[in-house]
Design an enzyme around this catalytic site. Structure first.
Site, PDB file in Angstrom:
ATOM      1  N   HIS B 122       0.882  -1.176   0.000  1.00  0.00           N
ATOM      2  CA  HIS B 122       0.000   0.000   0.000  1.00  0.00           C
ATOM      3  C   HIS B 122       0.923   1.231   0.000  1.00  0.00           C
ATOM      4  O   HIS B 122       2.036   1.161   0.537  1.00  0.00           O
ATOM      5  CB  HIS B 122      -0.816  -0.072   1.293  1.00  0.00           C
ATOM      6  CG  HIS B 122      -1.886   0.955   1.440  1.00  0.00           C
ATOM      7  ND1 HIS B 122      -1.617   2.245   1.846  1.00  0.00           N
ATOM      8  CD2 HIS B 122      -3.227   0.893   1.261  1.00  0.00           C
ATOM      9  CE1 HIS B 122      -2.757   2.918   1.908  1.00  0.00           C
ATOM     10  NE2 HIS B 122      -3.746   2.126   1.565  1.00  0.00           N
ATOM     11  N   GLN B 202      -4.526  -5.300   7.014  1.00  0.00           N
ATOM     12  CA  GLN B 202      -5.541  -6.230   6.499  1.00  0.00           C
ATOM     13  C   GLN B 202      -5.424  -7.618   7.120  1.00  0.00           C
ATOM     14  O   GLN B 202      -6.103  -8.535   6.677  1.00  0.00           O
ATOM     15  CB  GLN B 202      -5.426  -6.360   4.964  1.00  0.00           C
ATOM     16  CG  GLN B 202      -5.628  -5.077   4.197  1.00  0.00           C
ATOM     17  CD  GLN B 202      -7.044  -4.512   4.298  1.00  0.00           C
ATOM     18  OE1 GLN B 202      -7.972  -5.176   4.758  1.00  0.00           O
ATOM     19  NE2 GLN B 202      -7.210  -3.269   3.902  1.00  0.00           N
ATOM     20  N   CYS B 365      -4.834   2.712  -3.499  1.00  0.00           N
ATOM     21  CA  CYS B 365      -3.538   3.114  -2.941  1.00  0.00           C
ATOM     22  C   CYS B 365      -2.418   2.153  -3.330  1.00  0.00           C
ATOM     23  O   CYS B 365      -1.515   1.889  -2.532  1.00  0.00           O
ATOM     24  CB  CYS B 365      -3.596   3.272  -1.430  1.00  0.00           C
ATOM     25  SG  CYS B 365      -4.637   4.623  -0.916  1.00  0.00           S
TER      26      CYS B 365
HETATM   27  C1  LIG Z   1      -2.539  -2.972   3.488  1.00  0.00           C
HETATM   28  C2  LIG Z   1      -2.834  -1.594   3.985  1.00  0.00           C
HETATM   29  N1  LIG Z   1      -1.859  -0.865   4.534  1.00  0.00           N
HETATM   30  C3  LIG Z   1      -2.076   0.362   4.999  1.00  0.00           C
HETATM   31  C4  LIG Z   1      -3.296   0.963   4.928  1.00  0.00           C
HETATM   32  C5  LIG Z   1      -3.468   2.350   5.442  1.00  0.00           C
HETATM   33  O1  LIG Z   1      -4.344   2.383   6.496  1.00  0.00           O
HETATM   34  P1  LIG Z   1      -4.824   3.795   7.066  1.00  0.00           P
HETATM   35  O2  LIG Z   1      -5.434   4.511   5.907  1.00  0.00           O
HETATM   36  O3  LIG Z   1      -5.819   3.433   8.101  1.00  0.00           O
HETATM   37  O4  LIG Z   1      -3.633   4.480   7.593  1.00  0.00           O
HETATM   38  C6  LIG Z   1      -4.337   0.248   4.351  1.00  0.00           C
HETATM   39  C7  LIG Z   1      -5.688   0.843   4.233  1.00  0.00           C
HETATM   40  O5  LIG Z   1      -6.146   1.389   3.307  1.00  0.00           O
HETATM   41  C8  LIG Z   1      -4.106  -1.051   3.871  1.00  0.00           C
HETATM   42  O6  LIG Z   1      -5.082  -1.756   3.298  1.00  0.00           O
END
Ligand SMILES: Cc1ncc(COP(=O)(O)O)c(C=O)c1O
Lengths: 141, 407
Positions: B122, B202, B365
């Site tokens: 991500h 996740q 993302c």
């Molecule tokens: C695998 C993963 N990492 C990081 C994130 C980032 O999470 P957050 O937006 O809550 O910081 C997400 C969520 O979108 C995610 O799915």
């Protein structure tokens, strides 16, 4: 469900422009060009224009990929601005923007573009429809 | 076994109607819905226990502090941390990963060394490491993927080497649903003395995760992806590492003694909780953890495994639909990502929305991975404990509707 709203969005003409975009061949070494990109959804429009000495748009080409709304609008836009002066094209853009925002717009100027009116019922999709117009403006500035 | 109908009743939003049909919520990888128990705990916190924590001698402040720390204990137990002090409250996964990148990365890596991530990251576990790499001039190495969307570990010995300082990898991908073989990667990282940071955004919400068993140094996740409010995330860090770590943010609360010219740091985890924290949402996270623990994370995982199996089977019936990521449910979380010939995800999303079906469309993302696939966007349906087969049937019916529009 409100299938009517969906039918207004995905009208046959719109889907036809999406599947068979008009003015899609690229103009080599154009006078004006720009690339429009929406990072949120990856919609892309590349636009080329040639104008004559009187600033009338004689040739227009676009290539792109993205959702039906972004690509159909680009195709419809190229048809509507071909043969118009730059000033007229920008005036059409302004009327289009008004239509999307639910303001009173000049349908005589918009002509076939009126078919896209249904997009405004889907607020997140309006930007898909405005992408080619901002690309047009970029290409001319 | 799980009684999904009674679980659904705990979630008030699932009674919502969209265009006169009930909401079918399939965007859980982005954020999850909240049960009554969590919502009530937030209301109660404002009505009865609203006061700044760690500051007052008065009753309400002490009660608020107690509840705030009790929630930390629940988090520690949930992921089997050795001590409550290893649990740092942050806003979300992104902030947790930035904390590691800034506080550990910038201070521990030099230009002869490297950081290892994967192609499935991500943006939140990629962009902070790009920053560290630029600041320290170190190399950023990337574990590639197979065409099926799993990690290609064939060149792991060339990627994770003696000069590797940290391996920061996603446990379960929000792009492909892939459950990565983190045990194998962590073993390799440990063998060269590298630190390990796990993006568990996740995984912790969807399956049992035991930080001692996987033996990671850092682990990050978000409350909002596991039934809790959106203002609370967790950074887990091993005690001995957190103790040596420089602070990330400086100011009130995180200090022990302050003079006009210098300051010393408070003990962990407070050293990393500068300023007034969000002292309400952790309470909701604690209650969310109670809720999940009552059901049992093994059961949650089994339920999602059943759902993803059914979803992949049914979705592949649809002509022109291509599944992104592994098709073996053992290797996949409850994330069904797909693309359709000639039909853009945004058009799919709009048409499904008219039937009350909420899915995610876009690049989720993960722009570089989409670029690698040659796609600008995909569609993603992702599941949680309140989803059932019926929701998937509605998704498939909706997809057939999409095809009708575009044929
Ligand atoms: C695998 C993963 N990492 C990081 C994130 C980032 O999470 P957050 O937006 O809550 O910081 C997400 C969520 O979108 C995610 O799915």
């Amino acid at each position: 469900m409100l299938p009517n709203e969906l039918n207004d969005l995905y009208k046959e003409v719109i889907l036809d422009h999406y599947k068979n975009p008009r003015n899609s061949s690229e103009i080599i070494e154009p006078l004006h060009k720009a690339r429009g990109y929406n990072p949120f959804c990856g919609d892309e429009v590349n636009l080329q224009l040639n104008v004559d000495n009187n600033q009338v748009i004689q040739e227009v080409g676009f290539q792109g990929h993205g959702c039906a709304i972004s690509q159909a609008t680009a195709s419809l836009m190229t048809e509507s601005i071909k043969g118009k002066s730059i000033q007229e094209a920008l005036a059409i853009r302004e009327e289009f923007r008004k239509m999307m925002q639910g303001e009173q717009s000049n349908l005589e100027l918009l002509q076939d573009l009126e078919i896209l009116e249904g997009v405004r019922n889907f607020p997140v999709r309006i930007k898909c429809s405005l992408l080619s117009w901002s690309t047009l403006e970029d290409s001319l500035s | 076994m799980m009684d999904i109908n009674s679980i659904k009743k705990d979630f008030p939003i699932l009674k919502k109607q969209i265009n006169n049909t009930p909401l079918v919520y399939l965007d859980n990888a982005a954020s999850t819905q909240k049960p009554n128990q969590v919502i009530q705990s937030i209301v109660e916190s404002y009505e009865l226990y609203n006061s700044n924590v760690h500051r007052g001698v008065h009753t309400t402040s002490m009660e608020a502090t107690e509840r705030y720390e009790l929630a930390r204990e629940k988090v520690a137990k949930f992921i089997n941390a050795k001590s409550n002090d290893e649990i740092v409250y942050v806003r979300n996964t992104t902030e947790a990963l930035n904390l590691v990148a800034y506080a550990w990365g910038l201070n521990n890596i030099d230009s002869t060394e490297n950081i290892v991530v994967t192609e499935l990251e991500h943006h939140s576990n990629l962009v902070p490491w790009q920053f560290v790499s630029q600041k320290t001039n170190c190399e950023l190495r990337i574990i590639p993927t197979t065409p099926e969307g799993t990690l290609d570990l064939s060149s792991i010995d060339k990627l994770i080497t003696e000069s590797t300082k940290i391996v920061s990898i996603v446990h379960v991908s929000n792009l492909t649903g892939t459950i990565n073989p983190i045990d194998e990667i962590i073993k390799k990282a440990k063998s060269v003395g590298a630190k390990v940071c796990i993006d568990a955004a996740q995984s912790v919400p969807h399956m049992p995760v035991d930080v001692q068993q996987i033996d990671c140094d850092f682990l990050a996740f978000s409350g909002h992806k596991m039934l809790a409010p959106p203002g609370i995330g967790i950074l887990y860090g091993k005690t001995e590492i957190l103790e040596k770590l420089e602070p990330f943010l400086r100011g009130g609360e995180m200090v022990k003694e302050v003079t006009y010219s210098s300051a010393t740091w408070n003990d962990i985890p407070t050293k990393f909780e500068a300023g007034t924290p969000n002292f309400i949402d952790p309470i909701g996270l604690g209650v969310a953890i109670d809720y999940l623990s009552n059901i049992g994370m093994e059961n949650v995982r089994q339920h999602e495994k059943d759902l993803i199996k059914y979803a992949l089977d049914r979705l592949t019936e649809i002509p022109g639909l291509e599944i992104i990521g592994p098709t073996n449910p053992e290797m996949r979380g409850g994330v069904a990502t797909f693309s359709m010939n000639d039909i853009h995800p945004h058009d799919i999303g709009t048409i499904l929305d008219q039937r009350g079906i909420a899915i995610r469309t876009g690049h989720h993302c993960g722009m570089p991975y989409h670029k690698k696939l040659g796609l600008s966007a995909t569609s993603r349906a992702s599941f949680y404990l309140y989803n059932d087969y019926n929701d998937i049937d509605k998704l498939v019916d909706g997809m057939n509707d999409v095809i009708n529009y575009f044929k």
